[in-house]
Design a protein around this motif. Structure first.
Motif, PDB file in Angstrom:
ATOM      1  N   GLY A  16       0.832  -1.204   0.000  1.00 32.57           N
ATOM      2  CA  GLY A  16       0.000   0.000   0.000  1.00 32.57           C
ATOM      3  C   GLY A  16       0.861   1.245   0.000  1.00 32.57           C
ATOM      4  N   ALA A  17       0.673   2.123  -1.007  1.00 32.42           N
ATOM      5  CA  ALA A  17       1.525   3.319  -1.131  1.00 32.42           C
ATOM      6  C   ALA A  17       0.754   4.611  -0.926  1.00 32.42           C
ATOM      7  CB  ALA A  17       2.241   3.323  -2.475  1.00 32.42           C
ATOM      8  N   GLY A  21       1.721   3.913   3.912  1.00 32.64           N
ATOM      9  CA  GLY A  21       2.793   3.110   3.336  1.00 32.64           C
ATOM     10  C   GLY A  21       4.008   3.958   2.996  1.00 32.64           C
ATOM     11  N   LEU A  38       4.699  -1.941  -2.529  1.00 33.53           N
ATOM     12  CA  LEU A  38       3.781  -2.464  -3.545  1.00 33.53           C
ATOM     13  C   LEU A  38       2.488  -1.666  -3.557  1.00 33.53           C
ATOM     14  CD1 LEU A  38       4.053  -6.326  -2.887  1.00 33.53           C
ATOM     15  CD2 LEU A  38       5.315  -4.937  -4.553  1.00 33.53           C
ATOM     16  N   ALA A  40      -1.275  -1.368  -5.653  1.00 34.71           N
ATOM     17  CA  ALA A  40      -2.156  -2.030  -6.606  1.00 34.71           C
ATOM     18  C   ALA A  40      -2.522  -1.128  -7.787  1.00 34.71           C
ATOM     19  CB  ALA A  40      -3.436  -2.471  -5.889  1.00 34.71           C
ATOM     20  N   SER A  48      -7.647   6.994  -0.397  1.00 36.57           N
ATOM     21  CA  SER A  48      -7.931   8.005   0.641  1.00 36.57           C
ATOM     22  C   SER A  48      -6.950   9.174   0.627  1.00 36.57           C
ATOM     23  CB  SER A  48      -7.907   7.350   2.019  1.00 36.57           C
ATOM     24  OG  SER A  48      -8.795   6.270   2.050  1.00 36.57           O
ATOM     25  N   THR A  49      -5.676   8.881   0.431  1.00 35.61           N
ATOM     26  CA  THR A  49      -4.662   9.929   0.558  1.00 35.61           C
ATOM     27  C   THR A  49      -4.863  11.066  -0.436  1.00 35.61           C
ATOM     28  OG1 THR A  49      -3.100   8.369   1.492  1.00 35.61           O
ATOM     29  CG2 THR A  49      -2.151  10.314   0.421  1.00 35.61           C
ATOM     30  N   ALA A  54      -7.058  17.637   4.170  1.00 32.00           N
ATOM     31  CA  ALA A  54      -5.726  18.219   4.338  1.00 32.00           C
ATOM     32  C   ALA A  54      -5.580  19.171   5.520  1.00 32.00           C
ATOM     33  CB  ALA A  54      -5.316  18.928   3.042  1.00 32.00           C
ATOM     34  N   GLN A 172       0.972  -3.449  -8.794  1.00 35.02           N
ATOM     35  CA  GLN A 172       1.416  -4.721  -8.199  1.00 35.02           C
ATOM     36  C   GLN A 172       0.546  -4.990  -6.976  1.00 35.02           C
ATOM     37  OE1 GLN A 172       3.641  -6.771  -9.482  1.00 35.02           O
ATOM     38  NE2 GLN A 172       4.559  -5.450 -11.027  1.00 35.02           N
ATOM     39  N   ARG A 173      -0.645  -5.538  -7.212  1.00 26.15           N
ATOM     40  CA  ARG A 173      -1.549  -5.860  -6.101  1.00 26.15           C
ATOM     41  C   ARG A 173      -1.091  -7.157  -5.432  1.00 26.15           C
ATOM     42  NH1 ARG A 173      -6.564  -4.375  -4.785  1.00 26.15           N
ATOM     43  NH2 ARG A 173      -6.780  -3.243  -6.742  1.00 26.15           N
ATOM     44  N   ALA A 174      -0.802  -7.113  -4.139  1.00 21.66           N
ATOM     45  CA  ALA A 174      -0.451  -8.340  -3.412  1.00 21.66           C
ATOM     46  C   ALA A 174      -1.659  -9.275  -3.490  1.00 21.66           C
ATOM     47  CB  ALA A 174      -0.127  -8.002  -1.962  1.00 21.66           C
ATOM     48  N   ALA A 202       0.047  -1.770   4.998  1.00 19.21           N
ATOM     49  CA  ALA A 202      -0.409  -0.376   4.989  1.00 19.21           C
ATOM     50  C   ALA A 202      -1.457  -0.218   3.892  1.00 19.21           C
ATOM     51  CB  ALA A 202       0.778   0.560   4.752  1.00 19.21           C
ATOM     52  N   ARG A 226     -16.701   9.254   3.237  1.00 21.88           N
ATOM     53  CA  ARG A 226     -16.902  10.684   3.517  1.00 21.88           C
ATOM     54  C   ARG A 226     -16.934  11.449   2.207  1.00 21.88           C
ATOM     55  NH1 ARG A 226     -15.081  14.089   8.548  1.00 21.88           N
ATOM     56  NH2 ARG A 226     -16.766  12.743   9.274  1.00 21.88           N
ATOM     57  N   TYR A 252     -18.666  20.616   7.811  1.00 26.63           N
ATOM     58  CA  TYR A 252     -17.571  21.581   7.897  1.00 26.63           C
ATOM     59  C   TYR A 252     -17.336  22.212   6.538  1.00 26.63           C
ATOM     60  CZ  TYR A 252     -14.312  17.852   6.269  1.00 26.63           C
ATOM     61  OH  TYR A 252     -13.677  16.848   5.579  1.00 26.63           O
ATOM     62  N   GLY A 334      -8.026   6.252   9.951  1.00 24.56           N
ATOM     63  CA  GLY A 334      -9.262   7.011  10.187  1.00 24.56           C
ATOM     64  C   GLY A 334      -9.276   8.355   9.489  1.00 24.56           C
ATOM     65  N   ILE A 338      -3.247  11.813   7.637  1.00 24.38           N
ATOM     66  CA  ILE A 338      -2.288  12.770   7.081  1.00 24.38           C
ATOM     67  C   ILE A 338      -1.571  13.487   8.230  1.00 24.38           C
ATOM     68  CG2 ILE A 338      -1.980  14.728   5.525  1.00 24.38           C
ATOM     69  CD1 ILE A 338      -3.284  12.257   4.145  1.00 24.38           C
TER      70      ILE A 338
END
Ligand SMILES: Cc1cc2nc3c(=O)[nH]c(=O)nc-3n(C[C@H](O)[C@H](O)[C@H](O)COP(=O)(O)OP(=O)(O)OC[C@H]3O[C@@H](n4cnc5c(N)ncnc54)[C@H](O)[C@@H]3O)c2cc1C
Length: 380
Positions: A16-17, A21, A38, A40, A48-49, A54, A172-174, A202, A226, A252, A334, A338
């Motif tokens: 997971g990057a 990760g 790795l 995917a 999510s990232t 932010a 590259q999905r594990a 991760a 969300r 918000y 959650g 970040i």
């Protein structure tokens, strides 16, 4: 038929990057330079990232998240030389507004919070003229919160991981994971095979799925959708507005630019791990709740998206050793993945290498220990 020489032997594998990760890889590569990260998807940060709001807010989340956020602050404000070309932060106050029904809750928050002070709602209205005069009977402010440049932070960690010897392997999905001969052997959907004594999970919303692949018990991770949208703030220039939300956190708004306002209904809809998409109803709820507080006519939604915030059963993070040798969790980020990332990566690396994490992080260790769920603790 596959030959042994096809196996890429590494010091560590991170699955997971996203931000979890990336920070894990950057910190772990200091001692495990032949590290492979790795991912995917076609790009790191697709899930999510790449979809967060932010923000760094100290008065947010359970005690472990607050401690990790506090411990991340100095890195975010003064990253090491060369980490990012531009500053990672921009000062933005956070205002909690209370209609009459939320006044008692706000008082509890101020009493329990750190650096959270009462402020006259009229002072907020002076800065945010769109705020309806009859909405809030009380308000509190965290003055030294800030926006985070998520892309710069994420890319900085990926660059750091590469500079220390690590490799990012996209698409590259594990797909299969097994422990053999003292190493974790990971076969990807693309047919590549990696082996390392240490594996870090991760995988965000897919964290439990990755544990199951390895034959381990899931933690009970729950992805929650969300929604966020961008609207034009009508006649207002919102660039310097604080983030505004209600004490119960049912909506918000956060400025994105002078004429772009991010609005969210602060929804938390249970869902399966997926490429989350916004629902029309949540978009409508976001606008309705925002309009109860702010007199902004919304004629058009410029952009809308949704992302997953994935929680453990007690909403604290899961960082540390799992039930099998060499398997480490870096999950349950959650709504604070970040703002906690710099310290969370530092902690993961310390735990994975048996180093002392230092007094600031040592007190977080029992709160985030993934084995608390196997022992029956933590769930609520
Ligand atoms: C609308 C919204 C607002 C938010 N606002 C904030 C905020 O203001 N501040 C804050 O701190 N946080 C915020 N968050 C939360 C934050 O975005 C997350 O906590 C964080 O991005 C989680 O990072 P992650 O790396 O765990 O997950 P992800 O970014 O989802 O990364 C996990 C990666 O693992 C990969 N993966 C999964 N399975 C496999 C596999 N088998 N093999 C290889 N790769 C795999 C996935 O493709 C994915 O890229 C927000 C989230 C949302 C949705």
């Amino acid at each position: 038929m596959r030959r042994m020489s096809d196996t890429h032997r590494c010091d560590a594998i991170v699955v997971g990057a996203g931000i979890a990760g990336a920070t894990a890889a950057a910190h772990l590569a200091e001692t495990h330079p032949r590290l492979v990260l790795l991912e995917a998807e076609d790009s790191a940060g697709y899930h999510s990232t790449g979809r967060s709001a932010a923000l760094w807010i100290l008065n947010y989340g359970p005690p472990d998240a607050r401690a990790l956020s506090a411990a991340s602050r100095s890195f975010l404000e003064s990253p090491p030389a060369g980490f990012s070309a531009a500053p990672l932060t921009r000062r933005r106050a956070v205002v909690f507004l209370a209609p009459e029904s939320q006044r008692a809750h706000l008082a509890e928050m101020v009493a329990a919070g750190e650096g959270l002070e009462w402020v006259d709602p009229a002072e907020i209205r002076a800065a945010v003229p769109a705020l309806r005069p009859d909405y809030a009977v009380a308000a509190a402010i965290e003055r030294d919160a800030f926006d985070i440049d998520v892309a710069a932070l994420h890319q900085g960690f990926l660059r750091q991981a590469r500079a220390r010897g690590g490799t990012l392997a996209l698409r590259q999905r594990a797909a299969r994971i097994a422990r053999t001969g003292g190493a974790w052997r990971v076969e990807t959907g693309a047919g590549a095979v990696f082996a390392a004594p240490l594996l870090v999970n991760a995988a965000g919303a897919w964290g439990d799925a990755v544990a199951r692949l390895a034959g381990l018990a899931p933690l009970g991770l729950q992805p929650k959708r969300r929604t966020a949208l961008i609207v034009d703030p009508g006649p207002y220039d919102c660039a310097d507005w604080p983030l505004l939300n209600d004490a119960d956190h049912t909506w918000y708004v956060r400025p994105e630019a002078r004429r772009k306002l991010l609005v969210s209904p602060a929804d938390e809809t249970d869902t399966e791990p997926c490429d989350a998409q916004p629902e029309e109803l949540d978009v409508a709820i976001a606008i309705e709740r925002m309009r109860q507080a702010l007199d902004i006519p919304v004629t058009r939604v410029e952009h809308r998206w949704a992302g997953l915030r994935t929680f453990t059963p007690d909403r604290s993070l899961a960082i540390g050793a799992g039930e099998a040798e060499g398997f480490f969790w870096m999950c349950g980020q959650g709504g604070y993945g970040i703002q906690t990332a710099p310290a969370a990566g530092r902690l993961l690396a310390a735990l994975a290498t048996g180093r002392d994490p230092g007094p600031e992080l040592a007190r977080v260790v029992p709160l985030v220990d993934p084995r608390r769920f196997a022992r029956g603790g933590g769930a609520r």
